[in-house]
Design a protein around this motif. Structure first.
Motif, PDB file in Angstrom:
ATOM      1  N   TYR A  36      37.708  46.000  50.887  1.00 19.74           N
ATOM      2  CA  TYR A  36      38.281  46.228  52.210  1.00 19.74           C
ATOM      3  C   TYR A  36      37.587  45.350  53.245  1.00 19.74           C
TER       4      TYR A  36
ATOM      5  N   SER B  15      46.509  44.677  47.836  1.00 19.11           N
ATOM      6  CA  SER B  15      47.448  45.286  48.773  1.00 19.11           C
ATOM      7  C   SER B  15      48.844  45.314  48.179  1.00 19.11           C
TER       8      SER B  15
ATOM      9  N   LEU C  31      42.041  40.590  48.192  1.00 20.13           N
ATOM     10  CA  LEU C  31      42.648  41.651  48.977  1.00 20.13           C
ATOM     11  C   LEU C  31      44.170  41.575  48.969  1.00 20.13           C
TER      12      LEU C  31
ATOM     13  N   HIS D  33      44.396  47.009  53.093  1.00 15.82           N
ATOM     14  CA  HIS D  33      42.995  47.041  52.671  1.00 15.82           C
ATOM     15  C   HIS D  33      42.097  46.642  53.840  1.00 15.82           C
TER      16      HIS D  33
END
Length: 354
Positions: free
Chosen positions: A113, A76, A72, A83
């Motif tokens: 996510y 991002s 993540l 996210h």
């Protein structure tokens, strides 16, 4: 390395050196396990349409087997956006909504996510605004608003979410004209099965009328009977609880005319079965009982409950895919709503002779 794979490193095939920590799986590992390209895995994680159902199933199984978790932080940094998603719900204690949230959480994780779940008391007029403010303070990319009642849907529709949002609420079939599998396949198969056992007199214990799901199920019941030239002995209204099913049957007493009770959900069916027993009526010898949802405990009722299984997790996945399409500005994949199947157990039998 493609742009889709930013933050991930291909792992060479071959055995890992003894004593070294296991590396987290990448989309390349998932692709090899599923027998597809890494571009297909990337498209699946983003919720793109056009992937064949068989291929989707292969990718989903590979993701689960390898316990794949996206990077993540890298994503991002690449996209410049958070996210994290937020799910707003007022019914986390109910079986269906809680399983929808679980499905949504899984779909969000697979798409890269994290899903923050924010619950609120719908009886508090300021609760929704407070929940939205809390979600916005978490720097989320989008908000999934889960609504069950007409009032909650109206509140969400008036809300300024300030970020991309999707209101996930079951549509009223009578208003949209779009029926679901529960109406087109589920209730017809249930009534056909009971009619095949000789049942001609039916009773429905419905959910609360301010729920579109309850109205849809009641209409599906009436339509399935009408299509077979059968009639209902009546419809009673409960509140989805076992207590309401119990009280509905007790109000009728031993004068109940139906040989088959169709409850709007499994908890209602549980209460109805207890009431029938206390009235001296046997299930299923005197009265057959069915439910809807197939909660985990349904198979362990006494007797085990015949029910229409509803894939709540699929609803959660579909809701997340809809939200992600709004965030990305793409078309969401088409996912059948309220996928269902008839599960036959010991709470149904041949109709008792008059």
């Amino acid at each position: 390395m493609t742009a889709d794979a930013v933050g991930e490193t291909a792992v060479p095939t071959g055995e890992q050196e003894p004593g070294t920590p296991a590396k987290p799986p990448t989309i390349y590992d998932v692709a090899r396990a599923a027998g597809v390209s890494h571009q297909t895995v990337s498209r699946y994680l983003k919720g793109y349409q056009g992937i064949r159902p068989q291929t989707q199933e292969k990718v989903a199984k590979a993701l689960e087997a390898l316990k794949y978790r996206p990077n993540l932080t890298a994503r991002s940094l690449k996209s410049g956006r958070p996210h994290r998603l937020a799910a707003l719900t007022h019914e986390i204690d109910q079986v269906g909504p809680s399983r929808i949230v679980q499905g949504a959480s899984t779909a969000a994780r697979q798409a890269g996510y994290l899903l923050d779940i924010i619950t609120f008391d719908m009886s508090d007029a300021d609760a929704v605004d407070e929940a939205v403010r809390l979600a916005a303070s978490q720097d989320v990319a989008g908000i999934l608003a889960l609504a069950s009642t007409d009032a909650m849907t109206e509140v969400f529709e008036r809300t300024d979410f300030r970020v991309p949002a999707h209101i996930a609420a079951e549509e009223d079939d009578a208003l949209t004209g779009h029926t679901t599998q529960l109406t087109d396949l589920g209730f017809p198969s249930l009534i056909a099965y009971l009619a095949g056992l000789g049942h001609e007199r039916f009773l429905h214990i419905a959910g609360p009328s301010d729920y579109s799901a309850a109205r849809n199920r009641a209409r599906a019941y009436e339509r399935a009977l009408a299509d077979r030239g059968l009639a209902s002995t009546g419809t009673l209204h409960g509140d989805w609880s076992a207590q309401s099913g119990y009280e509905a049957v007790m109000r009728l007493g031993r004068g109940i005319e139906a040989t088959a009770v169709i409850a709007a959900n499994d908890q209602t069916a549980l209460g109805a079965m207890l009431a029938l027993k206390e009235l001296g009526l046997r299930v299923p010898e005197d009265v057959s009982v069915t439910g809807v949802d197939d909660i985990p405990e349904a198979a362990y009722f006494s007797p085990p409950l015949t029910t229409l299984r509803v894939d709540f997790a699929a609803q959660g996945r579909s809701a997340v895919q809809e939200l992600l399409s709004r965030i990305d500005g793409t078309q969401p994949p088409r996912v059948p709503a309220l996928q269902t199947e008839l599960v036959i157990r010991a709470s149904t039998a041949w109709a008792a002779k008059a």
